[in-house]
Design a protein around this motif. Structure first.
Motif, PDB file in Angstrom:
ATOM      1  N   TYR A  59      31.829  47.584  38.499  1.00  0.00           N
ATOM      2  CA  TYR A  59      33.440  47.420  38.732  1.00  0.00           C
ATOM      3  C   TYR A  59      34.112  48.115  39.834  1.00  0.00           C
ATOM      4  O   TYR A  59      35.059  47.853  40.582  1.00  0.00           O
ATOM      5  N   ASN A 259      42.464  43.532  31.619  1.00  0.00           N
ATOM      6  CA  ASN A 259      41.420  44.066  32.025  1.00  0.00           C
ATOM      7  C   ASN A 259      40.899  45.458  31.917  1.00  0.00           C
ATOM      8  O   ASN A 259      39.674  45.691  31.443  1.00  0.00           O
ATOM      9  N   ASN A 262      40.520  45.994  28.065  1.00  0.00           N
ATOM     10  CA  ASN A 262      39.245  45.467  27.699  1.00  0.00           C
ATOM     11  C   ASN A 262      37.934  46.098  27.820  1.00  0.00           C
ATOM     12  O   ASN A 262      37.131  46.298  27.307  1.00  0.00           O
ATOM     13  N   THR A 349      41.144  33.662  26.164  1.00  0.00           N
ATOM     14  CA  THR A 349      40.720  34.272  27.393  1.00  0.00           C
ATOM     15  C   THR A 349      40.537  33.010  28.413  1.00  0.00           C
ATOM     16  O   THR A 349      41.183  33.069  29.692  1.00  0.00           O
ATOM     17  N   ASN A 353      43.012  32.130  31.679  1.00  0.00           N
ATOM     18  CA  ASN A 353      42.308  31.954  33.060  1.00  0.00           C
ATOM     19  C   ASN A 353      42.693  30.570  33.789  1.00  0.00           C
ATOM     20  O   ASN A 353      42.954  30.726  34.943  1.00  0.00           O
ATOM     21  N   ARG A 377      43.069  40.539  42.607  1.00  0.00           N
ATOM     22  CA  ARG A 377      41.913  40.705  41.753  1.00  0.00           C
ATOM     23  C   ARG A 377      41.664  42.199  42.038  1.00  0.00           C
ATOM     24  O   ARG A 377      41.128  42.834  41.197  1.00  0.00           O
ATOM     25  N   GLY A 380      43.524  43.276  38.992  1.00  0.00           N
ATOM     26  CA  GLY A 380      42.869  42.630  37.750  1.00  0.00           C
ATOM     27  C   GLY A 380      41.561  43.403  37.513  1.00  0.00           C
ATOM     28  O   GLY A 380      41.227  43.736  36.494  1.00  0.00           O
ATOM     29  N   TRP A 381      40.696  43.273  38.711  1.00  0.00           N
ATOM     30  CA  TRP A 381      39.396  43.707  38.528  1.00  0.00           C
ATOM     31  C   TRP A 381      39.083  45.241  38.782  1.00  0.00           C
ATOM     32  O   TRP A 381      38.262  45.733  38.290  1.00  0.00           O
ATOM     33  N   LEU A 384      39.228  47.482  36.056  1.00  0.00           N
ATOM     34  CA  LEU A 384      38.112  47.585  35.175  1.00  0.00           C
ATOM     35  C   LEU A 384      37.406  48.716  35.250  1.00  0.00           C
ATOM     36  O   LEU A 384      36.768  49.281  34.383  1.00  0.00           O
TER      37      LEU A 384
END
Length: 452
Positions: A59, A259, A262, A349, A353, A377, A380-381, A384
């Motif tokens: 990530y 994210n 999670n 989920t 999305n 992103r 969002g990512w 992670l």
């Protein structure tokens, strides 16, 4: 841009189904690695932080490369970018498969790993370092590949069919990623530790070939930048556009929080599955497949749910349920009930999305789609990697103050509690009226900067 479509037979066009097929194949490989990689990590070490670092390595590229990736995808042919990144993933995973093959005779069996009797192989530190490197390189290729793939879809299907197209895409991805791939990986690991890695490499190669077969021109449209790249200015344009769009900015914050939480919970879930739920590799794969069952159901009805109760309430309900599933997993000890919880997680989920991805593809101007999507992103990512590290740290700290069982459960319970704060933040911001206003503004001024 020209595309080949067959509206009477598919409604989405031949190019869409080529992209869909490529996604299906590559996600089968991702599903294999979802079990094979953490199982390999637990064959090398039982340290929760070191295991979490494997996921962190995957990530971390989202924090480092997502913004430059947006600039690249707004300048170059998007079809070629996706295909070349699949070729790169084929090369990285293929090389690592030979690494695993070289160590294979020295690795404990999957059953020994599951029952806690595994012994670290010789030169375990070197193998772990190569695992980190492989995960990082795969993650770096995935950043450019996935960001570009989302900007490619609006060039293939009409805007009024994006929710349907994304729903079908998500269904196929999740089925292969969570339903077929993980259980198959468990079986393959029992035959040979290197086998799922070799098959995963092959899936990337097939996906690249399918993407190269897309017909048409897929360069960005509109006011496309040319000449030497001014990274700061071009990234800044995407950042400013997203920041000034109140709705998408709120969604980016929420996605990052969701994210990250999670990831914190799931960072060392393989240890919870082994030590508390007492699952072997095949059973662990079957457990993860619950997400796919829910995702398939969600993909089939997401656009109907959104139309029936409105996109705003759909997103709020998704946040509430997803927080509840994290709390439930953190408290439960029955694999059967946890499987059912994963079904609910998969459904909501995909509902989130399908609505949010389709919204971005509709609202953001095409010449900015790569950059704005990459900024979105990035939140969002990129979260992670932070969440994964946090999860490992929580377990290590919990081992000092709590029992081993409650240390492994702690990240799930913390994540569930923080979801309450997210829902409070989202309630006044994610309303159907604001979403519809954003879509209307996008249709009225397709290439202008907008504030909603």
């Amino acid at each position: 841009m020209t595309t080949t479509t067959d509206e009477k037979s598919t409604g989405l066009g031949r190019n869409y189904w080529k992209l869909w097929s490529a996604s299906v194949v590559s996600n089968l490989g991702d599903g294999l690695s979802a079990v094979a990689i953490p199982w390999l990590a637990t064959a090398v070490t039982r340290d929760p932080l070191q295991i979490a670092l494997v996921t962190l390595s995957t990530y971390l590229p989202w924090l480092l490369f997502s913004l430059p990736a947006g600039v690249i995808s707004d300048r170059l042919d998007r079809r070629k970018l996706v295909a070349v990144m699949d070729v790169a993933r084929f090369a990285v995973m293929g090389a690592f498969a030979f690494v695993v093959l070289a160590w294979q005779s020295d690795l404990s069996t999957p059953d020994q790993i599951a029952d806690g009797t595994a012994q670290p192989p010789g030169n375990a530190g070197l193998l772990l370092g190569l695992l980190y490197l492989m995960a990082f390189l795969l993650g770096a290729a995935q950043v450019l590949r996935d960001n570009t793939a989302q900007t490619l879809l609006p060039s293939i299907v009409k805007k009024d069919r994006l929710e349907k197209a994304n729903g079908r895409l998500w269904a196929a991805e999740v089925v292969l990623n969570n339903f077929v791939g993980p259980p198959l990986a468990g079986l393959l690991l029992g035959l040979a530790f290197a086998l799922p890695f070799f098959i995963n490499a092959g899936t990337f190669g097939i996906a690249a070939a399918l993407v190269f077969m897309l017909a048409g021109q897929f360069a960005p449209k509109g006011k496309v930048s040319s000449g030497r790249i001014n990274w700061r200015a071009e990234i800044g344009e995407g950042v400013r556009w997203l920041w000034d769009h109140h709705l998408l900015r709120s969604l980016a914050f929420l996605l990052g929080a969701a994210n990250g939480l999670n990831a914190a919970a799931m960072a060392v879930y393989v240890l919870l599955a082994q030590e508390i739920l007492h699952l072997n590799a095949t059973e662990f794969g079957i457990m993860l497949s619950g997400v796919a069952v829910g995702a398939v159901l969600g993909s089939l009805v997401a656009h109907r749910v959104s139309a029936r109760i409105g996109p705003g309430p759909s997103l709020i309900v998704s946040l509430v349920v997803l927080g509840g599933t994290l709390g439930a997993i953190g408290l439960l000890s029955s694999p059967v009930i946890v499987y059912v919880v994963f079904v609910f997680e998969g459904f909501f989920t995909v509902l989130w999305n399908v609505i949010t991805v389709s919204m971005r593809q509709t609202i953001i101007p095409d010449h900015l789609l790569g950059r704005v999507n990459s900024v979105y992103r990035f939140f969002g990512w990129g979260a992670l990697s932070v969440g994964t590290l946090l999860g490992g740290v929580l377990v290590v700290a919990g081992d000092v103050w709590l029992s081993r069982e409650w240390a492994l459960r702690l990240p799930f319970l913390v994540a569930a509690a923080l979801h309450v704060v997210m829902v409070i933040y989202a309630l006044p911001r994610l309303t159907t009226s604001r979403i519809e206003a954003a879509r209307t503004a996008a249709e009225a001024e397709p290439n202008a900067d907008r504030e909603v």
